[in-house]
Design an enzyme around this catalytic site. Sequence first.
Site, short mmCIF file in Angstrom:
data_model
loop_
_atom_site.label_atom_id
_atom_site.label_comp_id
_atom_site.label_asym_id
_atom_site.label_seq_id
_atom_site.Cartn_x
_atom_site.Cartn_y
_atom_site.Cartn_z
N ASP A 149 0.84 -1.20 0.00
CA ASP A 149 0.00 0.00 0.00
C ASP A 149 0.88 1.25 0.00
OD1 ASP A 149 -2.29 1.79 0.64
OD2 ASP A 149 -3.31 -0.09 1.06
N HIS A 223 -3.90 6.41 2.74
CA HIS A 223 -4.56 5.18 2.28
C HIS A 223 -4.02 3.95 3.01
CE1 HIS A 223 -5.59 1.95 -0.62
NE2 HIS A 223 -6.58 2.73 -0.99
N SER A 547 -11.07 -0.69 -1.85
CA SER A 547 -9.86 -0.62 -1.02
C SER A 547 -10.18 -0.77 0.45
CB SER A 547 -9.19 0.75 -1.18
OG SER A 547 -8.31 0.77 -2.26
#
Length: 766
Positions: A149, A223, A547
């Site tokens: 990620d 994220h 996600s």
Amino acid sequence: MAAPGYARRGSITFLCLFLLASVVQVTVCFSAKVYVVYMGSNNGEDPDEIMKQHHQILASVHSGSTEEAEASHVYSYKYGFRGFAAKLTDEQASHISKMPGVVSVFPNSKRKLHTTHSWDFMGLLDDQTMETLGFSIRNQANIIIGFIDTGIWPESPSFSDVNMPPVPPGWKGKCESGEAFNASSCNRKVIGARYYMRGYEIEEGSDSDIKVSFRSPRDSSGHGSHTASIATGRYVPNMNYMGLAGGGARGGAPMARIAVYKTCWDSGCYDVDLLAAFDDAIRDGIHILSVSLGPESPQADYFNDAISVGSYHAANRGVLVVASAGNEGYPRSVTNLAPWVITVAASSTDRDFTSDVTLGNGVNTTGESLSLSEMNAFTRIISGSEASAGYFTPYQSSYCIESSLNKTKTQGKVLVCQHAERSIESRVAKSALVKEAGGVGMILVDEAGQDIAIPFVIPSAIVGTRTGRHILSYINNTRKATAKIFRAKTVLGAKPAPRVAAFSSKGPNSLTPEILKPDVTAPGLNILAAWSPAAKNMEFNILSGTSMACPHITGIATLIKAVHPSWSPSAIKSAIMTTATILDKHHGFIRADPEQRNANAFDYGSGFVNPARVLDPGLIYDIEAEDYLAFLCSLGYDKRSLHLVTRNNRTCDRAFKSASELNYPSITVSNLKDSFSVTRTVTNVGKSTSIYTAVVSPPAGINVTVVPDRLIFTRIGQKINFTVNFKVASPSKGYSFGFLLWRNKRLHVYSPLVVRVSPAKPGLVR
Ligand SMILES: *[C@@H]1O[C@H](CO)[C@@H](O)[C@H](O)[C@H]1NC(C)=O
Ligand SMILES: *[C@@H]1O[C@H](CO)[C@@H](O)[C@H](O)[C@H]1NC(C)=O
Ligand SMILES: *[C@@H]1O[C@H](CO)[C@@H](O)[C@H](O)[C@H]1NC(C)=O
Ligand SMILES: *[C@@H]1O[C@H](CO)[C@@H](O)[C@H](O)[C@H]1NC(C)=O
Ligand SMILES: *[C@@H]1O[C@H](CO)[C@@H](O)[C@H](O)[C@H]1NC(C)=O
Ligand SMILES: *[C@@H]1O[C@H](CO)[C@@H](O)[C@H](O)[C@H]1NC(C)=O
Ligand SMILES: *[C@@H]1O[C@H](CO)[C@@H](O)[C@H](O)[C@H]1NC(C)=O
């Protein structure tokens, strides 16, 4: 004389030879791009030997020059699988692809990120309840989850290591230092952290004009911290988004460990970096890998797609790879299609964030929003088309695109703006454009996005097309239309839930239609979790996307692994799929946004994950390495490649007659002519003596029989085969859906049945 050198132009590196020919100087440039050279399994060969072999291959296409070979080399993959990344011309790439030992050569593509209450909503039992049910999940502290990620913000309270036992023995990972990150950034919770940027820098440039934030495992975008905390964040007593959605929150498996593989940078994640992360993760000793990113549809075949290649080798080393389905929303858009990954769709929870809107005529409506400011008075409301500026047509301005709004006309008003279908345009940016033009509020008409809560910069709300039409007609029919938008608030249980999110990518599988994708759905709409203060000065944020759905499954897979450490990746996956539900919290069928039609297996695979049942699935559909080989053989991959990939000498001795034969927990027959039979094997992991009866809901127009229709087990670990026979009863078009349920008094083991009748061949008419 010839002087080789590199010049960067855009995303392509040019290999130039400056030739001095008598009177004219000629510059010959061969464009060199970064390629992955994939060479299959590593059967325990010495990493140094493998590396030497890579340099030999490179030297051979550089006329024997070791210097040039070294200059073109980017990465060697030598632990989890074999291969390398290098800068090559098309000719060199093509030459290498024909060499013995090479499976495939593919360009360095860029992948996109598929950008807590969710756990209460799913009914995840607390640790104590699980213990009383006879499952100890204490072993989760021995489970290591790898996250490919954008890195991590290790100081977040979600990643605190208070009361965590020492790092599990056998962990081979490391904590790489870099910008704002050093060995003390890791702790007993974040036990490993690495970063990969060579592929990114070559493609995007490492110069100062390209902003690379934190050359280290530190998360600048948020994220990576968000996904890691959804799966395994520690309990945080008052997690909230600027006062909204407040309450205690934690990840699915809060005591599990995190290993960070930062591979995604500001503009995305490159294949060569992804493969380096997979290679290290497999060697480091992780148990579960969470990958909230993917290719754009349509995806390349299994040996030309970095995530498929990396996850294949991970699966064969006992690592379950959990991946997101994608956010493209339309049929056939689902990605991460390999049968050895579990592919996750996104759905809503029963928590929503809305702003009320009151029109001047007293009519009230609500829209989706996260904007925390509100208007203090009723204000004129106009359509974006009425505010068109300069050369823009009213139609263009109705979308409130950049420069299309006349400031005089927009000043002090609420604008109604359209959002183009399938547009990737930022909705926050649109509110900023309206604000910049002087607007004080915005109604965004966005059918597909009407459930996504957005932190708009002015009071705003998203409405569907129907509500949008009502508001526009009020404006049309009123001399001085006004409106007032209130601040966003948290709403519980307003709509049926879960629903499949409009943006969640849908089946069928465009690569291997015999494998149903997505596999399962989990919450991915408006999820609150940890964030990077570097991206926006806050500790927690609300995001939507597959996600966010992916790490919910990662957390659940971790609990299963903790309770059943010997289960294979496919057994864990089977447990998650066969216990999922197709009913919502009100016991109606799960629906799909935006139109709230009945959802089907192409929306949610086997259904919505049910954490309360995953630890005790009764039966599992297990898959071994040899089965994947038989599966790949049935797809027609050539034997030489398959031998390199699997290092199995019996290559296609046992090819399936169809890819439907893979022992998958769902059954798809994509081209049914008259009749077809599929065999499956179930393994008893429940009580030693148990009897299951088949219950079938046949797809429309298909007769389905199951032989035998009773399974009698006498011991744990026992395997029984059964056959599902499909027969066309009445001709139908397109796909139809049903299910097979193995049921006993205590449990039911659910598998979707998906069938498409082969279109009838037209007769020979001349
Ligand atoms: C590591 O970083 C922390 C905080 O940024 C700092 O206090 C510490 O001195 C650093 N340690 C080393 C060895 O550089
Ligand atoms: C609309 O909402 C406002 C503010 O909450 C309330 O005062 C008003 O009565 C509502 N109007 C209708 C028609 O329900
Ligand atoms: C904006 O609107 C005002 C008032 O209608 C008008 O005078 C002006 O010319 C417009 N400007 C542009 C750039 O369209
Ligand atoms: C509003 O009026 C415009 C122009 O007069 C027209 O194009 C549009 O269709 C009307 N919209 C509604 C919802 O009545
Ligand atoms: C596979 O074949 C190769 C060469 O034919 C041989 O060296 C190797 O031992 C065989 N491996 C197995 C597992 O049979
Ligand atoms: C089940 O089927 C597999 C493959 O079709 C076969 O190899 C195996 O022997 C069968 N097992 C039993 C118990 O019949
Ligand atoms: C399908 O099943 C129905 C009911 O059992 C039966 O009447 C029909 O003949 C079957 N059709 C075929 C094509 O087997």
